[in-house]
Design a protein around this motif. Structure first.
Motif, mmCIF file in Angstrom:
data_model
loop_
_atom_site.group_PDB
_atom_site.id
_atom_site.type_symbol
_atom_site.label_atom_id
_atom_site.label_comp_id
_atom_site.label_asym_id
_atom_site.label_seq_id
_atom_site.Cartn_x
_atom_site.Cartn_y
_atom_site.Cartn_z
ATOM 1 N N ASP A 50 0.990 -0.977 0.101
ATOM 2 C CA ASP A 50 -0.404 0.118 0.025
ATOM 3 C C ASP A 50 0.933 1.350 0.134
ATOM 4 O O ASP A 50 0.626 2.070 -0.295
ATOM 5 N N HIS A 51 1.819 1.623 0.634
ATOM 6 C CA HIS A 51 2.947 2.467 -0.117
ATOM 7 C C HIS A 51 4.361 2.194 -0.104
ATOM 8 O O HIS A 51 5.569 1.983 0.196
ATOM 9 N N LEU A 90 11.917 7.682 -0.782
ATOM 10 C CA LEU A 90 10.978 8.264 -0.639
ATOM 11 C C LEU A 90 9.795 7.540 -0.963
ATOM 12 O O LEU A 90 9.773 6.792 -2.123
ATOM 13 N N PRO A 91 8.313 8.367 -0.953
ATOM 14 C CA PRO A 91 6.870 7.340 -0.851
ATOM 15 C C PRO A 91 7.054 7.603 -3.158
ATOM 16 O O PRO A 91 7.301 8.713 -3.509
ATOM 17 N N VAL A 92 6.360 6.502 -3.680
ATOM 18 C CA VAL A 92 6.044 6.682 -5.349
ATOM 19 C C VAL A 92 4.837 6.931 -4.778
ATOM 20 O O VAL A 92 3.990 5.839 -4.852
ATOM 21 N N ASP A 93 4.538 7.921 -5.721
ATOM 22 C CA ASP A 93 2.848 7.859 -6.276
ATOM 23 C C ASP A 93 2.527 7.080 -7.206
ATOM 24 O O ASP A 93 2.891 6.307 -7.916
ATOM 25 N N PHE A 94 1.401 6.442 -7.460
ATOM 26 C CA PHE A 94 0.593 5.510 -7.900
ATOM 27 C C PHE A 94 -1.450 5.763 -8.432
ATOM 28 O O PHE A 94 -1.658 6.660 -7.069
ATOM 29 N N SER A 95 -1.731 5.550 -9.235
ATOM 30 C CA SER A 95 -2.792 5.589 -8.707
ATOM 31 C C SER A 95 -3.854 4.126 -9.386
ATOM 32 O O SER A 95 -3.019 2.678 -9.215
ATOM 33 N N GLY A 96 -4.878 4.024 -8.174
ATOM 34 C CA GLY A 96 -5.193 2.513 -8.229
ATOM 35 C C GLY A 96 -5.579 2.342 -6.560
ATOM 36 O O GLY A 96 -5.530 3.237 -5.485
ATOM 37 N N ARG A 97 -6.132 1.160 -6.347
ATOM 38 C CA ARG A 97 -6.407 0.270 -4.665
ATOM 39 C C ARG A 97 -4.915 0.071 -3.996
ATOM 40 O O ARG A 97 -5.279 -0.134 -2.878
ATOM 41 N N GLN A 98 -3.977 -0.580 -4.737
ATOM 42 C CA GLN A 98 -3.025 -1.008 -4.101
ATOM 43 C C GLN A 98 -1.795 -1.435 -5.293
ATOM 44 O O GLN A 98 -2.079 -0.413 -6.736
ATOM 45 N N ALA A 99 -0.359 -1.356 -5.028
ATOM 46 C CA ALA A 99 0.603 -1.001 -5.614
ATOM 47 C C ALA A 99 1.507 -1.836 -5.757
ATOM 48 O O ALA A 99 1.198 -2.883 -4.682
ATOM 49 N N MET A 100 1.570 -2.147 -7.207
ATOM 50 C CA MET A 100 2.827 -3.864 -7.526
ATOM 51 C C MET A 100 4.155 -3.729 -7.866
ATOM 52 O O MET A 100 4.328 -2.742 -8.071
#
Length: 227
Positions: free
Chosen positions: A129-130, A138-148
């Motif tokens: 999720d993060h 540093l955090p990486v932005d993404f679109s959607g409900r979860q990240a792979m």
């Protein structure tokens, strides 16, 4: 001479019977000791089974065989099965992620990472999720409900630095199809200590996915199932 009362004698010998019993006991003890020594010798000569301890193998030590595909255009077909999600690169691997492309299919979306260089890449694919960037954290932005997160292993840091020095983008270009259903975004981060992270934004949480390695050219393929 008068014998001591209450101590029976062995007939015809004058020797107390208890001495004969002691002699027999001593003889039996000697036999038992000898037998124990023989058993110990048999146990030490390697004939007897020796208990062994097995250690589970790490997924990261698995070698991932490739499947021969002639050109990138043949990626449209379905791939059966899946390889481990955590694999180490081959010895002497020196690769650069040249391109990332995402295609839409009827039941899945496909992420293809194409490499330039030599050797067999490794990878580590997971869900989070993060997502963060390697090195900086540093955090990486993404679109959607979860990240792979797709960590590409066996990256040639010298070649990556040369690309940056030549004014080229150190991260691979991304081509994302417009009609994807399972994948919302794809972002490649910079390389760090022989590894490069790709963050994929997912439409749904915990989707089924498959990982495969294709050759000619070398490509890592991740199929994310649609719901």
């Amino acid at each position: 001479m008068t014998s001591r009362p209450g101590l029976p004698r062995t007939p015809g010998t004058g020797v107390p019977a208890v001495s004969a019993v002691s002699a027999v006991s001593a003889a039996l003890a000697a036999v038992l000791v000898a037998g124990t020594a023989v058993l110990s010798a048999c146990s030490d000569d390697g004939d007897s089974p020796v208990p062994s301890t097995t250690h589970p193998a790490s997924a990261a030590t698995v070698s991932a065989p490739g499947a021969e595909l002639g050109t990138p255009e043949t990626e449209d077909g379905p791939l059966s099965g899946s390889q481990p999600v955590n694999v180490l690169p081959g010895d002497g691997t020196a690769l650069v992620a040249a391109q990332i492309r995402v295609g839409a299919h009827s039941t899945y979306d496909r992420v293809v990472v194409e490499f330039d260089g030599t050797g067999s890449p490794g990878w580590d694919v997971g869900l989070t999720d993060h997502p963060t960037a390697d090195g900086s954290g540093l955090p990486v932005d993404f679109s959607g409900r979860q990240a792979m997160t797709i960590d590409l292993r066996g990256i040639d840091m010298n070649a990556t630095a040369d690309r940056a020095a030549a004014g080229k983008d150190a991260t691979p270009p991304v081509k994302l199809a417009k009609d994807t259903g399972a994948i919302r975004s794809v972002k490649a981060a910079g390389a760090f200590e022989g590894q490069q992270r790709v963050v994929v934004g997912l439409a749904d949480r915990n989707p089924e996915f498959r990982v495969n390695l294709l050759s000619s050219p070398t490509r890592l393929v991740i199929d994310v199932m649609r719901r």
